[in-house]
Design a protein around this motif. Structure first.
Motif, PDB file in Angstrom:
ATOM      1  N   LEU A 208       2.255  12.719   3.537  1.00 44.29           N
ATOM      2  CA  LEU A 208       3.076  12.262   2.420  1.00 44.29           C
ATOM      3  C   LEU A 208       2.238  11.644   1.306  1.00 44.29           C
ATOM      4  CD1 LEU A 208       6.061  10.633   4.360  1.00 44.29           C
ATOM      5  CD2 LEU A 208       6.125  12.720   3.014  1.00 44.29           C
ATOM      6  N   ALA A 209       1.063  11.103   1.675  1.00 42.73           N
ATOM      7  CA  ALA A 209       0.198  10.495   0.665  1.00 42.73           C
ATOM      8  C   ALA A 209      -0.600  11.546  -0.100  1.00 42.73           C
ATOM      9  CB  ALA A 209      -0.759   9.504   1.327  1.00 42.73           C
TER      10      ALA A 209
ATOM     11  N   SER B 266      -7.902  20.599   3.117  1.00 45.33           N
ATOM     12  CA  SER B 266      -7.142  21.728   2.560  1.00 45.33           C
ATOM     13  C   SER B 266      -5.849  21.269   1.886  1.00 45.33           C
ATOM     14  CB  SER B 266      -6.848  22.756   3.650  1.00 45.33           C
ATOM     15  OG  SER B 266      -5.908  22.245   4.569  1.00 45.33           O
ATOM     16  N   ILE B 267      -5.229  20.205   2.395  1.00 38.33           N
ATOM     17  CA  ILE B 267      -3.977  19.777   1.754  1.00 38.33           C
ATOM     18  C   ILE B 267      -4.239  19.053   0.427  1.00 38.33           C
ATOM     19  CG2 ILE B 267      -2.611  19.690   3.883  1.00 38.33           C
ATOM     20  CD1 ILE B 267      -2.890  16.655   3.843  1.00 38.33           C
ATOM     21  N   TYR B 268      -5.512  18.758   0.162  1.00 44.29           N
ATOM     22  CA  TYR B 268      -5.871  18.224  -1.165  1.00 44.29           C
ATOM     23  C   TYR B 268      -6.417  19.334  -2.056  1.00 44.29           C
ATOM     24  CZ  TYR B 268      -5.012  13.351  -0.002  1.00 44.29           C
ATOM     25  OH  TYR B 268      -4.403  12.167   0.312  1.00 44.29           O
TER      26      TYR B 268
ATOM     27  N   PHE C  99      -7.236  18.226   6.544  1.00 39.58           N
ATOM     28  CA  PHE C  99      -6.902  17.197   5.553  1.00 39.58           C
ATOM     29  C   PHE C  99      -7.533  17.512   4.196  1.00 39.58           C
ATOM     30  CE2 PHE C  99      -6.049  14.611   9.439  1.00 39.58           C
ATOM     31  CZ  PHE C  99      -4.696  14.458   9.195  1.00 39.58           C
TER      32      PHE C  99
ATOM     33  N   CYS D  17      -1.217  26.108   5.101  1.00 36.89           N
ATOM     34  CA  CYS D  17      -2.287  25.284   5.715  1.00 36.89           C
ATOM     35  C   CYS D  17      -1.682  24.419   6.828  1.00 36.89           C
ATOM     36  CB  CYS D  17      -2.920  24.359   4.673  1.00 36.89           C
ATOM     37  SG  CYS D  17      -4.004  25.195   3.531  1.00 36.89           S
TER      38      CYS D  17
ATOM     39  N   ILE E 291       0.840  -1.207   0.000  1.00 27.40           N
ATOM     40  CA  ILE E 291       0.000   0.000   0.000  1.00 27.40           C
ATOM     41  C   ILE E 291       0.872   1.253   0.000  1.00 27.40           C
ATOM     42  CG2 ILE E 291      -1.460   1.371   1.516  1.00 27.40           C
ATOM     43  CD1 ILE E 291      -3.273  -0.780   1.824  1.00 27.40           C
ATOM     44  N   SER E 292       1.948   1.218   0.783  1.00 28.68           N
ATOM     45  CA  SER E 292       2.832   2.391   0.856  1.00 28.68           C
ATOM     46  C   SER E 292       3.433   2.702  -0.507  1.00 28.68           C
ATOM     47  CB  SER E 292       3.948   2.150   1.878  1.00 28.68           C
ATOM     48  OG  SER E 292       3.397   2.017   3.161  1.00 28.68           O
TER      49      SER E 292
ATOM     50  N   LYS F 150      -1.600  10.841  -6.735  1.00 32.18           N
ATOM     51  CA  LYS F 150      -1.969  10.943  -5.319  1.00 32.18           C
ATOM     52  C   LYS F 150      -3.318  11.622  -5.134  1.00 32.18           C
ATOM     53  CE  LYS F 150       2.609  10.960  -3.159  1.00 32.18           C
ATOM     54  NZ  LYS F 150       3.556  11.747  -2.364  1.00 32.18           N
ATOM     55  N   ALA F 151      -3.646  12.559  -6.016  1.00 29.50           N
ATOM     56  CA  ALA F 151      -4.924  13.264  -5.906  1.00 29.50           C
ATOM     57  C   ALA F 151      -6.101  12.316  -6.129  1.00 29.50           C
ATOM     58  CB  ALA F 151      -4.970  14.409  -6.905  1.00 29.50           C
TER      59      ALA F 151
ATOM     60  N   PRO G 126      -1.202  15.053  -2.345  1.00 30.20           N
ATOM     61  CA  PRO G 126      -0.450  15.564  -3.512  1.00 30.20           C
ATOM     62  C   PRO G 126       0.339  16.832  -3.192  1.00 30.20           C
ATOM     63  CG  PRO G 126      -2.772  16.084  -3.728  1.00 30.20           C
ATOM     64  CD  PRO G 126      -2.652  15.274  -2.483  1.00 30.20           C
ATOM     65  N   ILE G 127       1.205  16.736  -2.215  1.00 27.15           N
ATOM     66  CA  ILE G 127       2.084  17.869  -1.875  1.00 27.15           C
ATOM     67  C   ILE G 127       3.506  17.349  -1.717  1.00 27.15           C
ATOM     68  CG2 ILE G 127       0.373  19.377  -0.807  1.00 27.15           C
ATOM     69  CD1 ILE G 127       1.110  18.320   1.890  1.00 27.15           C
TER      70      ILE G 127
ATOM     71  N   LEU H 249      -6.084   7.692   1.469  1.00 28.40           N
ATOM     72  CA  LEU H 249      -5.436   6.722   2.365  1.00 28.40           C
ATOM     73  C   LEU H 249      -6.008   6.847   3.773  1.00 28.40           C
ATOM     74  CD1 LEU H 249      -3.150   4.672   3.069  1.00 28.40           C
ATOM     75  CD2 LEU H 249      -1.690   6.653   3.525  1.00 28.40           C
ATOM     76  N   VAL H 250      -6.426   5.721   4.301  1.00 23.94           N
ATOM     77  CA  VAL H 250      -6.807   5.671   5.712  1.00 23.94           C
ATOM     78  C   VAL H 250      -5.770   4.786   6.395  1.00 23.94           C
ATOM     79  CG1 VAL H 250      -8.575   5.018   7.378  1.00 23.94           C
ATOM     80  CG2 VAL H 250      -9.235   5.942   5.152  1.00 23.94           C
TER      81      VAL H 250
ATOM     82  N   TYR I 118       1.891  13.579  -8.223  1.00 20.39           N
ATOM     83  CA  TYR I 118       0.864  14.391  -7.563  1.00 20.39           C
ATOM     84  C   TYR I 118      -0.519  14.130  -8.159  1.00 20.39           C
ATOM     85  CZ  TYR I 118       4.978  16.745  -5.739  1.00 20.39           C
ATOM     86  OH  TYR I 118       6.176  17.010  -5.133  1.00 20.39           O
TER      87      TYR I 118
ATOM     88  N   THR J  17       0.602   4.119  -2.819  1.00 20.35           N
ATOM     89  CA  THR J  17       0.156   5.477  -2.476  1.00 20.35           C
ATOM     90  C   THR J  17       1.305   6.488  -2.536  1.00 20.35           C
ATOM     91  OG1 THR J  17       0.463   4.917  -0.146  1.00 20.35           O
ATOM     92  CG2 THR J  17      -1.775   4.769  -1.015  1.00 20.35           C
TER      93      THR J  17
ATOM     94  N   GLY K 167      -9.946  10.394   4.927  1.00 21.06           N
ATOM     95  CA  GLY K 167      -9.426   9.883   3.654  1.00 21.06           C
ATOM     96  C   GLY K 167     -10.391  10.051   2.496  1.00 21.06           C
TER      97      GLY K 167
ATOM     98  N   ARG L 233       2.246  10.100   7.465  1.00 24.24           N
ATOM     99  CA  ARG L 233       1.956   9.234   6.312  1.00 24.24           C
ATOM    100  C   ARG L 233       0.850   9.848   5.467  1.00 24.24           C
ATOM    101  NH1 ARG L 233       2.811   3.820   5.856  1.00 24.24           N
ATOM    102  NH2 ARG L 233       0.650   3.274   5.520  1.00 24.24           N
ATOM    103  N   ARG L 234      -0.116  10.395   6.180  1.00 24.42           N
ATOM    104  CA  ARG L 234      -1.245  10.997   5.476  1.00 24.42           C
ATOM    105  C   ARG L 234      -0.774  12.225   4.684  1.00 24.42           C
ATOM    106  NH1 ARG L 234      -6.398  10.289   8.874  1.00 24.42           N
ATOM    107  NH2 ARG L 234      -7.427   9.157   7.224  1.00 24.42           N
TER     108      ARG L 234
ATOM    109  N   LEU M 228       4.128   6.555  -0.814  1.00 26.03           N
ATOM    110  CA  LEU M 228       4.878   6.801   0.421  1.00 26.03           C
ATOM    111  C   LEU M 228       6.266   6.171   0.354  1.00 26.03           C
ATOM    112  CD1 LEU M 228       2.124   6.052   3.091  1.00 26.03           C
ATOM    113  CD2 LEU M 228       2.862   8.262   2.242  1.00 26.03           C
TER     114      LEU M 228
ATOM    115  N   THR N 191      -0.318  25.678   0.506  1.00 29.05           N
ATOM    116  CA  THR N 191      -0.474  24.408   1.236  1.00 29.05           C
ATOM    117  C   THR N 191       0.431  24.379   2.463  1.00 29.05           C
ATOM    118  OG1 THR N 191      -0.933  23.339  -0.875  1.00 29.05           O
ATOM    119  CG2 THR N 191      -0.502  21.900   0.979  1.00 29.05           C
TER     120      THR N 191
END
Lengths: 320, 419
Positions: free
Chosen positions: B257-258, A104-106, A102, B11, A48-49, A77-78, B260-261, A82-83, A74, A52, A150, B254-255, A54, B8
């Motif tokens: 890094l997963a 906002s970072i997407y 979470f 954020c 999974i890592s 990843k969009a 898109p940044i 991931l949970v 990127y 995704t 997620g 992990r979250r 990682l 970001t």
């Protein structure tokens, strides 16, 4: 479900001399719930890592919705959610603040972010306690927020890494229902677990993983039916020790001739008998042992399920 | 997608600041504790640094060591009680002063005794090191000036009476050339001359860049507020490292890094709060020194004469502290290493920098102190606040701090474990 949304080809991950993932190939169909089943340390989280983004694979290729992870990380990843296995939340922040962050970072913001946060809180039934610090929640509530985090950006593929670890039965059911609802809505879910009953209930297909390799991949029903009527494990002892050592081998030879028996293996005084029809095979075996005067010292039946499939294929239990 | 996505990163920073503001213990630790330290140490210092309470050791080079007059001067200085003279060889004293190992030297010139006897003016010379305490130098200056004035008067009176005695010897004993009125008039004249044209004078010198020094005495707040500000700014580095460690431990890293940044965006977001916290500390602590301490009956601290230099030094120190946070995150592998070891080290470094002025004369410590950023940061603030220097004077300290910053970031990022 015949459009491939995620594909992993010849995936290998090495940590020094240790090969954690060894030549894994996966093709996940759009809209399916795909299970990665294996004991702790089998390599599920490493797979999974890598998928995704990682962890960088030692070799191999991963594509998601036609995009190569290596060249367009990127964009890939969009499309993924991931949970993680851990409760990856900020305990002093509220559920609303966690989800807003979470999201906002997407790239979500403004009204869209607010709407998505509200929708996710409603989905996990935490609207009323949305403004309370997560650290005040029960374990199950935290798990639900963990899943919601997620889903904010509406990913095409959702990875759930052991989402029910340490969860009470009620919350576990809530998580199952949430996964089923998401899948009904068309979301592709990749679900890792070492609980075979979860995989049996939720997954359309399951890959059984051991020591970094996929040792079986099919629908749960096909995998289970491969065990036929179940497996009988017998301990046999010849009362005329020494002189009559050959009697056990005679039992084995005659049992193999029974029509209800599919296959047999012998190991350390135990005989593992894979059956087509369990009851009929058992009656035949008892007849043979009585006739040859060989004593049965132990008898164990492995019910046909994913656990016994794993046991049958690896000789190990899933929760070892 | 940019490698560095500023919105970001902000954020991430906003989230960390939100978490930080909920941690009252950390807020107390980074903002209230330094104020308590500053007030406590400034109060203690006010008592201990009073110059007349204990004798100040005064290195003396006596180039007229055989004369009775120079010994009289030394005795007079020692008898004052404020000064304890210690004799040095001229070359050694010069070298030690240059190194800063001694802070000042009084030189008694050659022919001191004979010049005094013959009524020629003599000048003593007090040379100060660049980092000498103005308070102590001022005290020494006053004592030497006072003793010199006394000795001037004494020498001039004796010389005058000797002249009168010689003149009396040249006339017959029946004639009284010097009546009581004439003697009193002569004494008054010599007393007046000793004030306007003293026989014994003192010239004090400071290194060239300190010629325009502020004459006012050093306010302890001008020493302790920058010192504790530096200490606590660098302690925020540990907070940054702790935050990154917690993020990894919880799994939220992990979250991140997963998502898109990019990794640089995540790290930027994680270190921005360190920068903002440090900046707030500077504003709060300096604001306390300028605005609050006068309300408590203490002198207000001064922020020097060059606001631009203050901004440059502050930003450089904040960058350095931020880099140190990344370094600790990169090399520390356990919670104990981050919260325990790094905190102890940062406290020791901070206190060492504050008291380096006093400890600097101890062999070896001055060299060691140059290896820690706190010393340079503290030195730059003291140059501005205590020594009244400007931007050009603090360039070396700023460059050294930037060097530390680059090294911290380079090693920290190289060693950082994203897993």
């Amino acid at each position: 479900m015949n459009e491939t949304i995620l594909e992993a080809r010849n995936l290998i991950k090495k940590f020094g001399d240790l090969t954690a993932v060894n030549d894994v190939n996966l093709a996940i169909q759009k809209g399916e719930v795909f299970g990665l089943l294996g004991p702790n340390g089998a390599g599920k989280t490493t797979i999974i890592s890598m998928i995704t983004g990682l962890l960088k694979p030692t070799s191999g290729q991963i594509t998601v919705d036609g995009l190569d992870l290596q060249t367009e990380p990127y964009a890939v990843k969009a499309k993924l959610g991931l949970v993680p296995q851990e409760l990856a939340l900020y305990p002093t922040l509220s559920a609303r603040d966690n989800l807003a962050f979470f999201g906002s970072i997407y790239g979500l913001g403004g009204k869209q972010l607010q709407e998505r946060v509200d929708a996710m809180l409603a989905m996990v039934e935490l609207t009323e306690r949305a403004n309370e610090a997560v650290e005040t929640y029960s374990g199950g509530m935290k798990r639900r927020v963990n899943i919601a985090a997620g889903l904010l950006h509406q990913p095409k593929v959702l990875f759930l890494d052991e989402p029910t670890v340490g969860v009470d039965p009620q919350s576990r059911n809530a998580i199952f229902e949430a996964v089923e609802a998401l899948n009904r809505a068309g979301m592709t879910v990749i679900y890792t677990t070492h609980y075979m009953e979860e995989a049996q209930r939720l997954c359309h297909r399951v890959a059984i993983i051991d020591e970094g390799q996929i040792i079986a991949l099919d629908t749960p029903s096909t995998l289970i039916s491969s065990l036929g009527g179940g497996i009988l494990v017998l301990g046999l002892e010849d009362p005329e020790a020494g002189a009559g050592l050959g009697k056990v081998q005679t039992v084995v030879d005659r049992v193999m001739e029974l029509p209800a028996v599919k296959s047999m293996t012998r190991d350390d005084g135990h005989v593992k008998i894979e059956t087509h029809r369990f009851q009929e095979a058992l009656m035949g075996i008892l007849d043979i042992t009585n006739q040859l005067d060989v004593r049965i010292t132990s008898m164990e039946k492995w019910e046909p399920n994913l656990e016994s499939v794993f046991l049958h294929m690896t000789g190990k239990k899933l929760r070892e | 997608m940019n490698v560095l996505n500023i919105p970001t990163a902000l954020c991430v920073a906003r989230k960390d600041i939100k978490i930080f503001l909920k941690e009252r213990g950390t807020l107390l630790y980074l903002f209230v504790v330094p104020i308590v330290f500053i007030l406590a140490f400034s109060g203690v210092s006010g008592v201990e640094s009073a110059p007349k309470k204990e004798a100040i050791t005064l290195p003396v080079v006596n180039l007229d060591s055989g004369s009775e007059e120079s010994q009289t001067l030394l005795d007079a200085l020692n008898q004052d009680g404020s000064i304890q003279c210690e004799l040095y060889d001229e070359a050694k004293a010069g070298a030690l002063l240059e190194k800063g190992a001694i802070k000042r030297v009084l030189t008694i010139p050659a022919n001191y005794g004979s010049d005094l006897q013959s009524g020629h003016a003599v000048t003593l010379h007090l040379a100060n090191a660049s980092d000498a305490s103005f308070t102590k130098s001022e005290a020494v200056h006053r004592v030497v000036t006072g003793v010199a004035a006394d000795l001037s008067l004494q020498s001039q009176l004796i010389s005058s009476f000797r002249q009168m005695s010689d003149m009396q010897a040249m006339i017959s004993p029946e004639e009284q050339a010097f009546t009581t009125e004439i003697i009193i008039e002569q004494a008054q004249s010599q007393f007046e001359r000793s004030r306007t044209e003293p026989l014994l004078g003192l010239v004090e010198s400071w290194p060239e860049h300190l010629q325009e020094k502020d004459e006012q005495e050093t306010n302890p707040l001008n020493v302790y507020i920058p010192g504790f500000t530096v200490l606590f700014i660098f302690l925020t580095a540990q907070t940054t490292a702790q935050s990154l460690y917690e993020e990894k431990k919880m799994g939220s890293f992990r979250r991140l890094l997963a998502a898109p940044i990019s990794k640089p965006t995540i790290l930027l977001g994680k270190v921005v709060p360190n920068f903002i916290t440090g900046l707030t500390q500077i504003i709060v602590l300096f604001g306390t020194g300028v605005l609050i301490t006068p309300l408590l009956g203490l002198d207000s601290m001064t922020l020097g004469n060059d606001p631009l230099a203050l901004v440059v030094v502050s930003l450089t120190i904040l960058l350095c502290s931020t880099g140190l946070g990344v370094l600790i995150s990169g090399i520390a592998r356990t919670e104990a290493q981050i919260s325990g070891v790094s905190q102890v080290v940062l406290w020791i470094f901070g206190f060492a920098a504050i008291w380096m002025d006093q400890l600097g004369s101890i062999s070896g410590l001055d060299v060691i102190s140059q290896l820690i950023p706190h010393t340079w940061a503290n030195g730059a603030f003291l140059d501005l606040f205590v020594r009244g220097q400007g931007l050009a004077d603090i360039v070396p300290s700023v460059l050294v701090l930037l060097g530390f910053t680059l090294a911290f970031f380079a090693i920290g990022l190289w060693r950082f474990d994203y897993r």
